[in-house]
Write a protein that holds these residues in place. Structure first.
Motif, mmCIF file in Angstrom:
data_model
loop_
_atom_site.group_PDB
_atom_site.id
_atom_site.type_symbol
_atom_site.label_atom_id
_atom_site.label_comp_id
_atom_site.label_asym_id
_atom_site.label_seq_id
_atom_site.Cartn_x
_atom_site.Cartn_y
_atom_site.Cartn_z
ATOM 1 N N THR A 37 -3.947 3.684 12.376
ATOM 2 C CA THR A 37 -3.326 4.115 11.133
ATOM 3 C C THR A 37 -4.255 5.062 10.374
ATOM 4 O OG1 THR A 37 -2.162 2.003 10.976
ATOM 5 C CG2 THR A 37 -2.293 3.337 8.977
ATOM 6 N N ASP A 38 -3.706 6.165 9.927
ATOM 7 C CA ASP A 38 -4.482 7.139 9.148
ATOM 8 C C ASP A 38 -4.465 6.712 7.688
ATOM 9 O OD1 ASP A 38 -5.763 9.292 8.058
ATOM 10 O OD2 ASP A 38 -4.175 10.747 8.499
ATOM 11 N N ILE A 39 -5.344 5.785 7.351
ATOM 12 C CA ILE A 39 -5.338 5.216 6.006
ATOM 13 C C ILE A 39 -5.649 6.285 4.966
ATOM 14 C CG2 ILE A 39 -6.557 3.608 4.480
ATOM 15 C CD1 ILE A 39 -6.700 1.678 6.867
ATOM 16 N N LYS A 44 -2.261 4.069 -11.962
ATOM 17 C CA LYS A 44 -3.281 3.626 -11.016
ATOM 18 C C LYS A 44 -2.636 3.159 -9.717
ATOM 19 C CE LYS A 44 -4.924 0.654 -14.086
ATOM 20 N NZ LYS A 44 -4.356 1.126 -15.372
ATOM 21 N N LEU A 45 -3.325 3.411 -8.616
ATOM 22 C CA LEU A 45 -2.873 2.953 -7.307
ATOM 23 C C LEU A 45 -3.610 1.676 -6.929
ATOM 24 C CD1 LEU A 45 -1.412 3.205 -4.590
ATOM 25 C CD2 LEU A 45 -3.234 4.789 -3.848
ATOM 26 N N GLU A 75 -3.558 9.799 0.617
ATOM 27 C CA GLU A 75 -3.323 11.128 0.043
ATOM 28 C C GLU A 75 -1.834 11.365 -0.187
ATOM 29 O OE1 GLU A 75 -4.369 15.860 0.904
ATOM 30 O OE2 GLU A 75 -4.928 14.314 2.358
ATOM 31 N N LYS A 76 -1.003 10.943 0.776
ATOM 32 C CA LYS A 76 0.451 11.109 0.633
ATOM 33 C C LYS A 76 0.984 10.294 -0.548
ATOM 34 C CE LYS A 76 1.254 11.941 5.565
ATOM 35 N NZ LYS A 76 1.817 11.359 6.834
ATOM 36 N N VAL A 77 0.503 9.058 -0.671
ATOM 37 C CA VAL A 77 0.963 8.208 -1.774
ATOM 38 C C VAL A 77 0.521 8.796 -3.109
ATOM 39 C CG1 VAL A 77 0.754 5.937 -2.854
ATOM 40 C CG2 VAL A 77 1.096 6.112 -0.384
ATOM 41 N N ILE A 137 2.857 9.804 -6.265
ATOM 42 C CA ILE A 137 2.627 9.353 -7.640
ATOM 43 C C ILE A 137 2.527 10.547 -8.576
ATOM 44 C CG2 ILE A 137 0.954 8.225 -9.166
ATOM 45 C CD1 ILE A 137 0.284 6.356 -6.814
ATOM 46 N N ALA A 138 1.777 11.576 -8.152
ATOM 47 C CA ALA A 138 1.602 12.770 -8.985
ATOM 48 C C ALA A 138 2.936 13.466 -9.226
ATOM 49 C CB ALA A 138 0.614 13.725 -8.326
#
Length: 239
Positions: free
Chosen positions: A2-4, A30-31, A9-11, A15-16
């Motif tokens: 998995t590319d954590i 906040k994440l 970055e995608k998440v 959010i942005a």
């Protein structure tokens, strides 16, 4: 594998984008990564990608993860986002900076008593932070106090000297009906506004709501913390 880092970055981009659509700065949300059943190496990879806020559903895993990361010299902030049994309360409070699943005066009183004991043993003499969990979807499968009871419960808890209410947490409507999801998060936001009008609770601004599948709706409705697991770590490992 998995590319954590890539998933984080995608998440963050999601959010942005959601924050921009709502007229909010991206850093107002906040994440938090839901760490249930995640091995230590996944949490280390997340920290390397810039996320240090973790939510733990299971107290024993909280203890194992926080101890393991600390031993590796990695500083993180950990919260409890699952139920806490009485015999696990001390461990939860020793390893987490906040408990986000308080839904009754009884539970808050138990935390206050434990905090008094911790202070007697040398912990800082300050209130322990909590979020009040509200069952905003009126779902029989979800924990949380009834929305109609929230303010009375909050008022009673606010009188406990060793507990500090930081805001609200909700799971929200577990459905594909976007209107129902919006409604559950809108209700939580409105309850938060009413909460802050109670004496001593003007600073209870945290709204922890939104997960992988509904974070954009949660951000639109004012969430300050989104709890994401599968979008970053992939399918949850089996215990």
């Amino acid at each position: 594998m998995t590319d954590i880092a890539g998933n984080i970055e995608k998440v963050r981009d999601q959010i942005a984008e959601a924050a921009s659509q709502a007229g909010r700065p991206a850093d107002s949300v906040k994440l938090m990564l839901a760490a249930k059943y995640q091995p230590l190496e996944n949490l280390e990879a997340a920290v390397a990608a810039g996320v240090t806020l973790f939510g733990h559903n299971i107290v024993q895993q909280l203890v194992t993860a926080s101890t393991g990361l600390a031993a590796a010299g990695i500083a993180t902030t950990n919260t409890v986002i699952g139920p806490v049994q009485s015999n696990k309360m001390r461990a939860a409070m020793d390893h987490a900076s906040r408990i986000d699943t308080v839904d009754s005066v009884k539970a808050a009183t138990r935390i206050a008593r434990r905090q008094a004991a911790r202070i007697a043993d040398g912990a800082p003499a300050e209130p322990f932070p909590i979020l009040l969990q509200v069952n905003s979807a009126d779902a029989s499968t979800q924990s949380g106090c009834a929305p109609a009871a929230l303010l009375e419960i909050a008022s009673e808890i606010s009188e406990l000297e060793l507990v500090r209410i930081d805001g609200l947490m909700t799971i929200g409507a577990n459905t594909d009906d976007l209107a129902a999801i919006h409604q559950s998060f809108q209700l939580t936001r409105e309850l938060g506004e009413q909460l802050r009008k109670l004496p001593g609770l003007a600073g209870a601004t945290e709204l922890s709501m939104g997960m992988t599948h509904d974070l954009a709706i949660a951000v639109a409705e004012g969430s300050t913390v989104v709890r994401v697991g599968t979008a970053v770590f992939g399918p949850r490992p089996r215990p």
